[in-house]
Design a protein around this motif. Sequence first.
Motif, PDB file in Angstrom:
ATOM      1  N   VAL A  58       0.868  -1.185   0.000  1.00 16.62           N
ATOM      2  CA  VAL A  58       0.000   0.000   0.000  1.00 16.62           C
ATOM      3  C   VAL A  58       0.899   1.228   0.000  1.00 16.62           C
ATOM      4  O   VAL A  58       1.760   1.380   0.877  1.00 16.62           O
ATOM      5  CB  VAL A  58      -0.930   0.009   1.223  1.00 16.62           C
ATOM      6  N   ARG A  59       0.705   2.092  -0.958  1.00 15.27           N
ATOM      7  CA  ARG A  59       1.580   3.251  -1.126  1.00 15.27           C
ATOM      8  C   ARG A  59       1.035   4.452  -0.355  1.00 15.27           C
ATOM      9  O   ARG A  59       0.137   5.154  -0.808  1.00 15.27           O
ATOM     10  CB  ARG A  59       1.758   3.562  -2.607  1.00 15.27           C
ATOM     11  N   MET A  74      -3.951  -3.777   6.258  1.00 14.83           N
ATOM     12  CA  MET A  74      -4.157  -5.212   6.420  1.00 14.83           C
ATOM     13  C   MET A  74      -5.356  -5.704   5.619  1.00 14.83           C
ATOM     14  O   MET A  74      -5.337  -6.823   5.087  1.00 14.83           O
ATOM     15  CB  MET A  74      -4.309  -5.560   7.903  1.00 14.83           C
ATOM     16  N   GLU A  75      -6.402  -4.903   5.504  1.00 11.93           N
ATOM     17  CA  GLU A  75      -7.519  -5.275   4.628  1.00 11.93           C
ATOM     18  C   GLU A  75      -7.039  -5.396   3.188  1.00 11.93           C
ATOM     19  O   GLU A  75      -7.508  -6.244   2.425  1.00 11.93           O
ATOM     20  CB  GLU A  75      -8.637  -4.236   4.721  1.00 11.93           C
ATOM     21  N   THR A  93     -14.188   2.214   6.435  1.00  9.76           N
ATOM     22  CA  THR A  93     -13.331   1.426   5.538  1.00  9.76           C
ATOM     23  C   THR A  93     -13.811  -0.015   5.519  1.00  9.76           C
ATOM     24  O   THR A  93     -14.121  -0.565   6.576  1.00  9.76           O
ATOM     25  CB  THR A  93     -11.869   1.475   6.050  1.00  9.76           C
ATOM     26  N   PRO A  94     -13.888  -0.676   4.351  1.00  4.62           N
ATOM     27  CA  PRO A  94     -13.455  -0.239   3.019  1.00  4.62           C
ATOM     28  C   PRO A  94     -14.585   0.321   2.146  1.00  4.62           C
ATOM     29  O   PRO A  94     -14.368   0.600   0.972  1.00  4.62           O
ATOM     30  CB  PRO A  94     -12.911  -1.531   2.410  1.00  4.62           C
ATOM     31  N   LEU A 139      -8.925  -3.407  -3.235  1.00  3.74           N
ATOM     32  CA  LEU A 139      -8.807  -2.336  -2.251  1.00  3.74           C
ATOM     33  C   LEU A 139      -7.400  -1.752  -2.267  1.00  3.74           C
ATOM     34  O   LEU A 139      -7.221  -0.536  -2.160  1.00  3.74           O
ATOM     35  CB  LEU A 139      -9.154  -2.859  -0.860  1.00  3.74           C
ATOM     36  N   ARG A 140      -6.401  -2.602  -2.400  1.00  3.19           N
ATOM     37  CA  ARG A 140      -5.018  -2.116  -2.486  1.00  3.19           C
ATOM     38  C   ARG A 140      -4.846  -1.204  -3.695  1.00  3.19           C
ATOM     39  O   ARG A 140      -4.217  -0.140  -3.604  1.00  3.19           O
ATOM     40  CB  ARG A 140      -4.050  -3.296  -2.571  1.00  3.19           C
ATOM     41  N   GLU A 141      -5.417  -1.581  -4.825  1.00  4.20           N
ATOM     42  CA  GLU A 141      -5.310  -0.756  -6.028  1.00  4.20           C
ATOM     43  C   GLU A 141      -6.059   0.567  -5.864  1.00  4.20           C
ATOM     44  O   GLU A 141      -5.631   1.599  -6.401  1.00  4.20           O
ATOM     45  CB  GLU A 141      -5.837  -1.532  -7.232  1.00  4.20           C
TER      46      GLU A 141
END
Length: 274
Positions: free
Chosen positions: A35-36, A70-71, A193-194, A78-80
Amino acid sequence: MGSGGDGRRSLIPEASPASPGILPATIPRVDVLGVRISAINPQMALDEIERWIVTPEPHYVCVTGVHGVMESQRDRELREIHNGSGLTTPDGMPMVWAGRRAGAHWMKRVYGPELMLLLCQRAAERGWTSYFYGGKDDIPELLSQRLTARFPGLRVVGTESPPFRALTSEEDEAIVARINAAKPDLLWIGLSTPKQERWMASHAGRSSAPVTLGVGAAFDIHAGVLRQAPPWVRRVGLEWLYRLYREPRRLWRRYLSNNPRFVLAIARRPPRLV
């Protein structure tokens, strides 16, 4: 902290000195388990968001701590979404510590409820408009009343509490139409979230607001229905423990599962500037 012309203490921190090599020319990110996280501090966040409004250049803002990271380990989409944001702010102190470990020494916490206050102060000064979408019945209206009382000149052009169920396409289109008709500069999303991150990503390009911010519990905190951890607890990174004490049934699984797993994962995969 600066002071306004009326003698009141300003919420907005003083800008950092423009010394060569102290701050980056552009905003880098810190890779925290994929995750950035934006390597920012509150002043940098405010200035970047103002640039989007002035340009205008539409973006959404995620505020992310250990839970969001962590999700994102379990959910690639979700990461994207986090990585496609205009800013993904270090909402928790572990994100700040990770960033500083990676070399981003200028990073400070950009906490959702505090970011909301800083932006509302600047919005009142600049004449920017806000729309509040999310929360339980009457929460957006109460939030609007309290913030406009706190920041004279703050302009709220709409409030809406969506139903706690999946919306039909017709309902969703109607919501977008109402938001766009109101023409807010700042579209505030309080869905937790999310859910709020998915909403912002799916409505990117559909909402005309230059800035969309997912701030979750900030709605309840500033509406006065959820107690915030004391400042010293937030500073030392123990807000999760305070929230667990306040809401054990709802949050025990999140914190007692995510936090140890996060520490172990960071030890195996140290954060890095990207």
